[in-house]
Design an enzyme around this catalytic site. Structure first.
Site, PDB file in Angstrom:
ATOM      1  N   HIS A 165      -1.717  -5.294   1.246  1.00 52.25           N
ATOM      2  CA  HIS A 165      -3.077  -6.171   1.107  1.00 52.25           C
ATOM      3  C   HIS A 165      -2.847  -7.359   0.582  1.00 52.25           C
ATOM      4  O   HIS A 165      -1.813  -7.416  -0.488  1.00 52.25           O
ATOM      5  CB  HIS A 165      -3.981  -5.416  -0.003  1.00 52.25           C
ATOM      6  CG  HIS A 165      -5.032  -6.295  -0.507  1.00 52.25           C
ATOM      7  ND1 HIS A 165      -6.502  -6.276   0.072  1.00 52.25           N
ATOM      8  CD2 HIS A 165      -5.337  -7.051  -1.688  1.00 52.25           C
ATOM      9  CE1 HIS A 165      -7.192  -7.259  -0.591  1.00 52.25           C
ATOM     10  NE2 HIS A 165      -6.510  -7.547  -1.622  1.00 52.25           N
ATOM     11  N   TYR A 222     -12.334  -2.582  -3.277  1.00 51.96           N
ATOM     12  CA  TYR A 222     -12.739  -2.782  -1.881  1.00 51.96           C
ATOM     13  C   TYR A 222     -14.370  -2.727  -1.673  1.00 51.96           C
ATOM     14  O   TYR A 222     -14.872  -2.186  -0.879  1.00 51.96           O
ATOM     15  CB  TYR A 222     -12.137  -1.583  -1.138  1.00 51.96           C
ATOM     16  CG  TYR A 222     -10.626  -1.747  -0.564  1.00 51.96           C
ATOM     17  CD1 TYR A 222     -10.397  -2.816   0.227  1.00 51.96           C
ATOM     18  CD2 TYR A 222      -9.831  -0.793  -0.904  1.00 51.96           C
ATOM     19  CE1 TYR A 222      -9.299  -3.055   0.751  1.00 51.96           C
ATOM     20  CE2 TYR A 222      -8.360  -1.028  -0.341  1.00 51.96           C
ATOM     21  CZ  TYR A 222      -8.374  -2.242   0.351  1.00 51.96           C
ATOM     22  OH  TYR A 222      -6.749  -2.321   0.780  1.00 51.96           O
ATOM     23  N   ASN A 263      -1.676  -0.035   7.158  1.00 48.00           N
ATOM     24  CA  ASN A 263      -1.228  -1.647   7.617  1.00 48.00           C
ATOM     25  C   ASN A 263      -0.248  -2.334   6.732  1.00 48.00           C
ATOM     26  O   ASN A 263      -0.294  -3.353   6.443  1.00 48.00           O
ATOM     27  CB  ASN A 263      -2.412  -2.486   7.999  1.00 48.00           C
ATOM     28  CG  ASN A 263      -3.492  -2.755   7.084  1.00 48.00           C
ATOM     29  OD1 ASN A 263      -3.287  -2.295   5.911  1.00 48.00           O
ATOM     30  ND2 ASN A 263      -4.370  -3.300   7.508  1.00 48.00           N
ATOM     31  N   THR A 296      -5.361  -8.254  10.352  1.00 48.57           N
ATOM     32  CA  THR A 296      -5.773  -6.600   9.884  1.00 48.57           C
ATOM     33  C   THR A 296      -5.148  -5.535  10.668  1.00 48.57           C
ATOM     34  O   THR A 296      -4.612  -4.521  10.250  1.00 48.57           O
ATOM     35  CB  THR A 296      -7.122  -6.709   9.581  1.00 48.57           C
ATOM     36  OG1 THR A 296      -7.479  -7.854   8.771  1.00 48.57           O
ATOM     37  CG2 THR A 296      -7.433  -5.590   8.892  1.00 48.57           C
ATOM     38  N   GLU A 345      -9.352 -10.501  -8.123  1.00 47.73           N
ATOM     39  CA  GLU A 345      -8.538  -9.309  -7.676  1.00 47.73           C
ATOM     40  C   GLU A 345      -7.395  -9.374  -8.730  1.00 47.73           C
ATOM     41  O   GLU A 345      -7.023  -8.387  -9.477  1.00 47.73           O
ATOM     42  CB  GLU A 345      -7.879  -9.244  -6.234  1.00 47.73           C
ATOM     43  CG  GLU A 345      -9.030  -8.883  -5.505  1.00 47.73           C
ATOM     44  CD  GLU A 345      -8.704  -9.273  -3.860  1.00 47.73           C
ATOM     45  OE1 GLU A 345      -7.502  -9.306  -3.554  1.00 47.73           O
ATOM     46  OE2 GLU A 345      -9.537  -8.882  -2.849  1.00 47.73           O
ATOM     47  N   ARG A 365      -1.436 -14.593   3.575  1.00 53.13           N
ATOM     48  CA  ARG A 365      -2.269 -13.931   4.464  1.00 53.13           C
ATOM     49  C   ARG A 365      -1.545 -13.936   6.054  1.00 53.13           C
ATOM     50  O   ARG A 365      -1.522 -13.150   6.848  1.00 53.13           O
ATOM     51  CB  ARG A 365      -3.550 -14.341   4.595  1.00 53.13           C
ATOM     52  CG  ARG A 365      -4.601 -14.085   3.446  1.00 53.13           C
ATOM     53  CD  ARG A 365      -5.023 -12.698   3.358  1.00 53.13           C
ATOM     54  NE  ARG A 365      -6.011 -12.645   4.505  1.00 53.13           N
ATOM     55  CZ  ARG A 365      -6.596 -11.415   4.703  1.00 53.13           C
ATOM     56  NH1 ARG A 365      -6.573 -10.302   3.749  1.00 53.13           N
ATOM     57  NH2 ARG A 365      -7.549 -11.138   5.698  1.00 53.13           N
ATOM     58  N   ARG A 370       2.872  -6.958   9.092  1.00 53.58           N
ATOM     59  CA  ARG A 370       2.024  -5.691   9.534  1.00 53.58           C
ATOM     60  C   ARG A 370       2.584  -5.865  11.178  1.00 53.58           C
ATOM     61  O   ARG A 370       2.931  -4.776  11.663  1.00 53.58           O
ATOM     62  CB  ARG A 370       0.876  -6.132   9.733  1.00 53.58           C
ATOM     63  CG  ARG A 370       0.023  -5.706   8.249  1.00 53.58           C
ATOM     64  CD  ARG A 370      -1.262  -6.587   7.840  1.00 53.58           C
ATOM     65  NE  ARG A 370      -2.077  -5.833   7.103  1.00 53.58           N
ATOM     66  CZ  ARG A 370      -3.201  -6.673   6.517  1.00 53.58           C
ATOM     67  NH1 ARG A 370      -3.526  -7.438   7.244  1.00 53.58           N
ATOM     68  NH2 ARG A 370      -3.828  -6.070   5.460  1.00 53.58           N
ATOM     69  N   PHE A 402     -15.617   3.261   7.249  1.00 55.04           N
ATOM     70  CA  PHE A 402     -14.260   3.772   6.573  1.00 55.04           C
ATOM     71  C   PHE A 402     -13.954   3.689   5.458  1.00 55.04           C
ATOM     72  O   PHE A 402     -12.817   3.793   4.845  1.00 55.04           O
ATOM     73  CB  PHE A 402     -13.088   3.028   7.527  1.00 55.04           C
ATOM     74  CG  PHE A 402     -13.372   1.301   7.310  1.00 55.04           C
ATOM     75  CD1 PHE A 402     -12.629   0.649   6.231  1.00 55.04           C
ATOM     76  CD2 PHE A 402     -13.808   0.591   8.365  1.00 55.04           C
ATOM     77  CE1 PHE A 402     -12.755  -0.666   6.052  1.00 55.04           C
ATOM     78  CE2 PHE A 402     -14.306  -0.650   8.103  1.00 55.04           C
ATOM     79  CZ  PHE A 402     -13.351  -1.444   6.954  1.00 55.04           C
ATOM     80  N   LYS A 458       0.906  -1.198  -0.073  1.00 57.41           N
ATOM     81  CA  LYS A 458      -0.103  -0.165   0.007  1.00 57.41           C
ATOM     82  C   LYS A 458       1.067   1.300  -0.275  1.00 57.41           C
ATOM     83  O   LYS A 458       2.265   1.332   0.169  1.00 57.41           O
ATOM     84  CB  LYS A 458      -1.044  -0.189   1.263  1.00 57.41           C
ATOM     85  CG  LYS A 458      -2.029  -1.335   1.177  1.00 57.41           C
ATOM     86  CD  LYS A 458      -2.702  -1.434   2.487  1.00 57.41           C
ATOM     87  CE  LYS A 458      -3.753  -2.362   2.374  1.00 57.41           C
ATOM     88  NZ  LYS A 458      -4.923  -2.301   3.515  1.00 57.41           N
TER      89      LYS A 458
END
Ligand code: DAT
Ligand code: MG
Length: 147
Positions: free
Chosen positions: A115, A49, A112, A91, A126, A85, A102, A57, A9
């Site tokens: 993704h 998203y 964070n 998260t 995706e 993951r 993270r 948010f 990100k």
């Protein structure tokens, strides 16, 4: 072979840890089959998203992901969706274990770092959303028999 979509990100790009993040996946034994740095449009962010569009948010999330370039990748390997993951961590960085991306690099849920697709279905959606077919490669890695 299983594939997943992973993205560093804007906070990760700004903090110059793209290489660090990519390196973790390479060292684990996953193969990079596509990668690019790009400035995300509002349309792409909203579609990516879309499952969160009713969440409070959502606006902030779209603003954040479009605020500066991201580094998008497609990784390939055995069980890569779940493993990526796990390597990312929870998260909310306050809950992500040390040793995870993270857990090691983030403090706030809004920023964070990374993704990763959360299921095989999300990964397919995706990958198709972020990459054209011709941007993905097929090649053999000679060490793959050792991984
Ligand atoms: P993940 O990125 O682990 O798949 P998610 O899909 O639930 O998590 O949420 C997408 C992103 O939205 C997440 O990485 C950070 C942000 N986010 C999630 N929950 C949030 C919250 N309660 N407040 C602010 N941002 C949040
Ligand atoms: Mg998610």
């Amino acid at each position: 072979m299983e594939r997943t979509f992973v993205m560093v990100k804007p906070d990760g790009v700004q903090r110059c840890i793209v290489g660090e993040v990519v390196s973790r996946f390479e060292k684990k034994g996953f193969k990079i089959v596509g990668a690019k740095l790009l400035q995300v449009s509002k349309e792409l962010a909203e579609e990516h998203y879309e499952q969160h569009k009713e969440r409070p948010f959502f606006g902030e999330l779209v603003d954040f992901i479009t605020s500066s370039p991201v580094f998008a990748m497609v990784l390939e390997g055995n069980n890569v969706v779940t493993s990526a993951r796990t390597m990312m961590g929870a998260t909310n960085p306050k809950d992500s274990a040390p040793g995870t991306i993270r857990g090691d690099y983030a403090v706030n849920i809004g920023m964070n770092i990374i993704h990763g697709s959360d299921s095989l279905e999300s990964a397919e959606r995706e990958i198709n959303l972020w990459f054209k077919n011709e941007e993905l490669t097929q090649y053999d890695v000679t060490v793959s028999k050792w991984i």
